[in-house]
Design an enzyme around this catalytic site. Structure first.
Site, PDB file in Angstrom:
ATOM      1  N   LYS A   1      -3.186  -7.595  -6.759  1.00  8.61           N
ATOM      2  CA  LYS A   1      -2.508  -8.267  -7.426  1.00  8.61           C
ATOM      3  C   LYS A   1      -1.639  -6.954  -7.477  1.00  8.61           C
ATOM      4  O   LYS A   1      -2.006  -6.219  -7.751  1.00  8.61           O
ATOM      5  CB  LYS A   1      -3.104  -8.489  -9.252  1.00  8.61           C
ATOM      6  CG  LYS A   1      -4.258  -9.504  -9.151  1.00  8.61           C
ATOM      7  CD  LYS A   1      -4.290 -10.002 -10.182  1.00  8.61           C
ATOM      8  CE  LYS A   1      -3.521 -10.373 -11.409  1.00  8.61           C
ATOM      9  NZ  LYS A   1      -2.518 -11.103 -11.343  1.00  8.61           N
TER      10      LYS A   1
ATOM     11  N   SER B   1       0.837  -6.539 -10.438  1.00 11.68           N
ATOM     12  CA  SER B   1       0.943  -5.792 -11.443  1.00 11.68           C
ATOM     13  C   SER B   1      -0.187  -4.257 -11.330  1.00 11.68           C
ATOM     14  O   SER B   1      -0.190  -3.225 -11.711  1.00 11.68           O
ATOM     15  CB  SER B   1      -0.371  -6.309 -12.700  1.00 11.68           C
ATOM     16  OG  SER B   1      -1.648  -6.967 -12.613  1.00 11.68           O
TER      17      SER B   1
ATOM     18  N   ALA C   1      -1.162  -3.318  -7.917  1.00 11.01           N
ATOM     19  CA  ALA C   1      -0.547  -2.381  -7.363  1.00 11.01           C
ATOM     20  C   ALA C   1       0.028  -1.423  -7.638  1.00 11.01           C
ATOM     21  O   ALA C   1       0.713   0.123  -6.657  1.00 11.01           O
ATOM     22  CB  ALA C   1       0.451  -3.128  -5.777  1.00 11.01           C
ATOM     23  N   ARG C   2       1.214  -1.609  -8.374  1.00 10.01           N
ATOM     24  CA  ARG C   2       2.375  -0.535  -9.077  1.00 10.01           C
ATOM     25  C   ARG C   2       1.051   0.366  -9.978  1.00 10.01           C
ATOM     26  O   ARG C   2       1.813   1.218 -10.890  1.00 10.01           O
ATOM     27  CB  ARG C   2       2.893  -1.370 -10.260  1.00 10.01           C
ATOM     28  CG  ARG C   2       3.838  -2.282  -9.353  1.00 10.01           C
ATOM     29  CD  ARG C   2       4.245  -3.738 -10.123  1.00 10.01           C
ATOM     30  NE  ARG C   2       5.551  -4.815  -9.558  1.00 10.01           N
ATOM     31  CZ  ARG C   2       6.014  -5.838 -10.025  1.00 10.01           C
ATOM     32  NH1 ARG C   2       5.354  -6.169 -11.413  1.00 10.01           N
ATOM     33  NH2 ARG C   2       6.251  -6.815  -9.223  1.00 10.01           N
TER      34      ARG C   2
ATOM     35  N   GLU D   1     -12.442  -2.946  -0.689  1.00 11.80           N
ATOM     36  CA  GLU D   1     -12.152  -1.684  -1.023  1.00 11.80           C
ATOM     37  C   GLU D   1     -11.139  -0.783  -1.600  1.00 11.80           C
ATOM     38  O   GLU D   1     -10.580  -1.958  -1.487  1.00 11.80           O
ATOM     39  CB  GLU D   1     -11.656  -1.103   0.712  1.00 11.80           C
ATOM     40  CG  GLU D   1     -12.915  -0.893   1.858  1.00 11.80           C
ATOM     41  CD  GLU D   1     -12.909  -2.948   2.391  1.00 11.80           C
ATOM     42  OE1 GLU D   1     -11.757  -3.898   2.489  1.00 11.80           O
ATOM     43  OE2 GLU D   1     -13.667  -2.978   2.605  1.00 11.80           O
TER      44      GLU D   1
ATOM     45  N   GLN E   1      -5.682 -11.192  -5.524  1.00  8.65           N
ATOM     46  CA  GLN E   1      -5.661 -12.625  -5.088  1.00  8.65           C
ATOM     47  C   GLN E   1      -6.003 -13.405  -4.067  1.00  8.65           C
ATOM     48  O   GLN E   1      -5.703 -12.428  -3.212  1.00  8.65           O
ATOM     49  CB  GLN E   1      -3.544 -12.588  -5.344  1.00  8.65           C
ATOM     50  CG  GLN E   1      -3.379 -12.428  -6.451  1.00  8.65           C
ATOM     51  CD  GLN E   1      -1.985 -12.157  -6.020  1.00  8.65           C
ATOM     52  OE1 GLN E   1      -0.925 -11.621  -5.050  1.00  8.65           O
ATOM     53  NE2 GLN E   1      -1.473 -13.247  -7.137  1.00  8.65           N
TER      54      GLN E   1
END
Length: 241
Positions: free
Chosen positions: A112, A114, A116-117, A139, A158
Site C-alpha cells: 500500500k 501509505s 511504502a512511504r 516478505e 493491495q
C-alpha cells in the site's frame, strides 16, 4: 486484463465456494466497501503470525534443505499488540485473509502506498497462480533507518487480480493443456499454509546435478563428486587461472 471492483465482487458473491469460478477472500473486514476496495484492487490486512530471522552460527547463508527450519523462529502477536521491526531488517508475515483464486484469475500483491512511504516494503512470491488457496506469505522489509511498529489487523498491502486468457486446443475446447477447463484440478503446490511459510530449497548439489554439474565446491575446501549414483566428499581441486 485487471479485474474491476465490480467483477471482484461478482466473483465473491455470485458463486458458491466449491464453484471453480468463485473468488474467496475471508475474513474481509470493513464498514463500507471503500474501506478495502479500490477500482482495481482489494486491500489486505496483516496477520498475527511471523517468522523472525535467527542469528546464524556462521557469517553466511546457504539455501539448502536445512534452511526451511533453521533460519526462522515463529512468533504470534495477538491483535492489539505490535511487533518491532528493526531498521534494515526483514521478516516473514502473512495476510489475515485466506485467499482462494478461481481457475482463470492470477494475482499480484503490492505494498500500500501509505505503508511504502514509511519505508516498509511488502512482497509475496510475487506472483499468485490461479487456483491458489491459503494465506499469502509476505516478505516485509524495513528499509528505513528507524525501527517500525507493525500492528496485526492493519491494512498492509493491495491484491490486484488479473484475468488469465484461456488456451484453445486443436479441437476447439478451452482449458489448460487443451482439456476441459472444468475438469482441471488445482496443482498441489498451490495449496498454501495459513501461517507464513519459510522458503524450501533442495541442496545446491542436487539442483546443479539436473544440468549436468557433477563437481560442487564447499566452504571446507572440499568438493562433492557424483560417483556411482551418490555424492562423495573429496579434497577440492585447485584450478589454475
Amino acid at each position: 486484463m485487471v479485474l474491476s471492483k465490480k467483477e471482484i465482487l461478482d466473483r465473491m458473491q455470485k458463486f458458491g465456494v466449491s464453484d471453480p469460478r468463485s473468488l474467496v477472500i475471508t475474513p474481509l473486514l470493513y464498514r463500507k466497501e471503500s474501506d478495502v476496495f479500490d477500482a482495481d484492487s482489494v486491500d489486505l490486512r496483516l496477520g498475527s503470525y511471523f517468522l523472525l530471522p535467527k542469528t546464524l552460527d556462521q557469517p553466511f547463508f546457504s539455501p539448502d534443505k536445512k534452511s526451511a527450519t533453521s533460519l526462522h523462529v515463529k512468533v504470534h502477536v495477538p491483535l492489539g499488540r505490535f511487533l518491532v521491526v528493526p531498521a534494515h531488517q526483514t521478516i516473514l508475515g502473512a495476510t489475515l485473509e485466506f485467499i482462494k483464486l478461481p481457475r482463470d484469475v492470477a494475482g499480484q500483491v503490492l505494498t500500500k502506498s501509505s505503508v511504502a512511504r514509511t519505508f516498509i516494503i511488502v512482497e509475496t512470491a510475487p506472483w499468485i497462480h490461479p487456483q491458489y488457496r491459503g494465506c499469502l506469505t509476505l516478505e516485509i522489509a524495513n528499509v528505513s533507518n528507524t525501527p517500525v511498529l507493525l500492528y496485526p489487523g492493519r491494512l498492509i498491502c493491495q491484491l490486484v487480480l488479473m484475468h488469465v486468457a484461456k488456451k484453445i486446443s486443436a479441437h476447439g475446447s478451452k482449458g489448460v493443456g487443451g482439456g476441459r477447463e472444468e475438469d482441471a484440478k488445482p496443482d498441489a503446490s498451490y495449496f498454501g499454509p495459513v501461517y507464513p511459510e519459510a522458503p524450501k530449497f533442495r541442496d545446491p548439489e542436487d539442483d546443479l546435478l539436473k544440468i549436468g554439474i557433477t563437481k560442487v565446491s564447499r566452504l571446507k575446501k572440499t568438493q562433492l563428486d557424483w560417483e556411482a549414483g551418490k555424492w562423495k566428499e573429496s579434497k577440492m581441486e585447485v584450478e589454475e587461472w
